[in-house]
Motif scaffolding. Sequence first.
Motif, PDB file in Angstrom:
ATOM      1  N   LEU A 651      83.659  23.413   6.053  1.00  0.00           N
ATOM      2  CA  LEU A 651      82.852  22.602   6.913  1.00  0.00           C
ATOM      3  C   LEU A 651      82.557  21.073   6.684  1.00  0.00           C
ATOM      4  O   LEU A 651      82.481  20.441   7.303  1.00  0.00           O
ATOM      5  CB  LEU A 651      81.641  23.430   7.561  1.00  0.00           C
ATOM      6  CG  LEU A 651      81.653  24.329   8.617  1.00  0.00           C
ATOM      7  CD1 LEU A 651      80.317  24.814   9.008  1.00  0.00           C
ATOM      8  CD2 LEU A 651      82.196  23.417   9.784  1.00  0.00           C
ATOM      9  N   ALA A 659      85.561  21.130  11.519  1.00  0.00           N
ATOM     10  CA  ALA A 659      85.284  22.100  12.735  1.00  0.00           C
ATOM     11  C   ALA A 659      86.028  23.059  13.276  1.00  0.00           C
ATOM     12  O   ALA A 659      85.873  23.932  13.273  1.00  0.00           O
ATOM     13  CB  ALA A 659      84.093  21.157  13.569  1.00  0.00           C
ATOM     14  N   HIS A 691      75.390  25.266  13.486  1.00  0.00           N
ATOM     15  CA  HIS A 691      76.525  24.652  13.618  1.00  0.00           C
ATOM     16  C   HIS A 691      77.481  25.108  14.845  1.00  0.00           C
ATOM     17  O   HIS A 691      77.543  26.094  15.147  1.00  0.00           O
ATOM     18  CB  HIS A 691      77.482  24.672  12.173  1.00  0.00           C
ATOM     19  CG  HIS A 691      78.684  23.440  12.484  1.00  0.00           C
ATOM     20  ND1 HIS A 691      79.842  23.533  13.358  1.00  0.00           N
ATOM     21  CD2 HIS A 691      78.699  22.327  11.576  1.00  0.00           C
ATOM     22  CE1 HIS A 691      80.268  22.275  12.992  1.00  0.00           C
ATOM     23  NE2 HIS A 691      79.707  21.660  12.116  1.00  0.00           N
TER      24      HIS A 691
END
Length: 817
Positions: A651, A659, A691
């Motif tokens: 990430l 992503a 996230h």
Amino acid sequence: MYASHGAKGYPVTTIFEYVDVSLPVPLDRAFTYRLPETLRHRVKTGCRVIVPFGARKLTGVVVHTHNTPPEVSTKEVLRLLDIEPVFEEKLLALGRWVADYYCAPLGEVLRTMAPLAGEVRHTRVWGLTDSGRDVARQLLMGEPGGDPAVEILRTLEHRALSESTLEHKFEGAKKLMKSLEKKGFVELEQNLAERDPLRAPAARLSVEFTGRPAGVKLTKAERELVAYLELYPGSHNLEVLDQAVKNAAQAARSLARRKLLQLTPIALKGDSAWAKPRHELSDTQRSAFTSIQSALDSAKYQTFLLHGVTGSGKTEVYLSAIEAALALGRGALLLVPEIALTPAAAGQFQARFGDQVSILHSAFNDSERAEQWRRLRNGTSKVGVGTRSAVFAPVAQLGLIIVDEEHDQSYKQEENPRYNGRDVAILRAREAGAVVILGSATPSLESRYNVERGKSCLLSLPDRVGGRPMPVVEIVDLREEFVETRKNALFSRRLVDAVQAKIDTGEQTILLMNRRGFSASVACRSCGERVQCVNCAIGLTYHRRDNRLLCHYCEYAQRVPEKCPKCGSDHVYFIGSGSEKVEDELHRHFPKARIARLDRDTVTGKNHYEQILGGFREGNYDILVGTQMIAKGHDIPNVTLVGVINADIGLGMPDFRAAERTFQLLTQVAGRAGRHQLPGTVVIQTINPDHYAVRCAALQDYDKFYEKELQFRRLMRYPPFAAMASILVRAEKQEDALALSGQIAHLLHDPGEGIKILGPAEAPVPRLKNEFRYQTLIKATSRPKLNTILKHLRLHAIQEKWPATALVIDVDPLSLL
């Protein structure tokens, strides 16, 4: 060569004296050679030839035949390897497109396209230098003597010989050759020759005997073999035959060379354990297949994006589509992203289509790859199954190309030529009037956006086969776990309990840790110094099984230091975790569990992957831990739990696709759970539970992720809203790399409207394999403008005589590292 017609209508063959040959060297040009008279009426465009190139002999492809003498003196073609071209005109045109679009030398592209290196034997032989040849000619006038050095020169005057042959002919030849080399009379040369196909391993050859030869003298071993074959007629595996009859393999090869029996290669097989029974298509599968069948019937180019959740039965749609293509008399290609998936895919497809399937991937040796390629070229096989480079397979009457897991990064080659197998598949299908199916549970943003642009048609499989539920996904916040337990543990309490429950019920677990090794790096507590690779600006990874530190880029290895190499402190410690450490911790937590690990360190041979995964499928292991190799394409009925040890790896990478890759990996690995009768559970451990990539993966909500990520890409003008290229300059000296990147900056100082230049700057890995690296990114709203800039940069590098490997251009890069 081509044929015209004379006055009486008889064909007249045009004879060409010169050929332009594309060679596998990092030079963007073809080389002109003169044809010997014996070949002038035989060589065709697309044939392979052996030619001299400096001190070497190389295999190249004829790209043009003509009678225009070049301005410089030319060397002569040494040998013609093919009677008929290995590259038909359409494949040559595809190679030229790949070379132009991806800014790669045509010779390197053609070498990638035809895996026929196994048909050419590379040897090193001793030959005479010019001065040695003068001496040998003088010696030939005299009487033969007893001096071995003189006799060696006399012998080499006729032909070059290998060192082993010379040692057999002359006692002490090795020492004599070194002496003659010092005097400048001989030199080692590279020699290329066609490999004897009968030298294939005995296990890969089948013996077919048609009858006793009349009036032919046979050796004792040959007579015994013939007698055995008369007693037991039919086809025999040569390895088995060699165990039944003494020296049968040698005798069979001898008889085959004299055309007294037939030796044929045995077709390579996939793993039949992965074959599945045929089942009726569901309503959604039938709807998708009907659309594909209509496109096949029309014999026109069409691209389909088959978006199906994990376990939705995409493979059965593929099988039905291939059946439809074969029924129309057309061939098919199936691309899978990794070598690991090929045995499973090949097993399923060979169970359905038998010997019509050829398997193409780099785990095979050169001769095996060449054999499979030839089966497609001569029409013996109609279906090709393979990894990235299989997109160039010479499938006759190509009607269908399937790209499974089309989003996968491994379709992009990271060395010259840096092509994307998925994109090449689309272009090849367009030129062949074929149908393309791009299949994935997590389509790339580019492919999904092409649906909105009308470039492809979306087919959806929104549910699992048989109405089976998607797995239940739980997110464990490792920050809260630490607060509650005050332990920085590898496994959360929830994951430990879940694994133990599956062991108790006899069900199986997959645990993902997308990092190799035991610990990510080694550092000093006193001064903070990390142990780095001597060749790369990257930390070394600790591998405990081998008790060494290893660079995963250049394979440099060293022992674990007892003291800090910088300050001498004894306080050296290990940072981070990898799949090897996960395996170790599992043994500690579950001492009675049967555990296997699947990563690049455990898969060192062609069959190791199949052995490990096959054992897991058969229930020999309770837990399988591994890297992304275990995350996709596998259908194991008893797996009901998937655990992600660290969802945050990747990430934080300096890459705009970080992503997207995280979402795809988490979604794919979650899809391994509960694919059959038993329901599945997924436990994702993370320190970034909010996230959107992690949250959408947990919800298995592709559409929500697509909207969020597309908004970011549109705002930042990243693909698919801009064409992109990465320009990398590299050199062994940092000042040279800086100077070259300065030239790039000067050339791009005013790129024009619609062009955005980022850099030059140090690459994310500034030094790799002893080369300093500086990177420039180019974003363009217009693809033609980008192509013009890239060609201008290549031309500048040629005119300024940059080193051949100093400039690296990566068009449509998938990784910016």
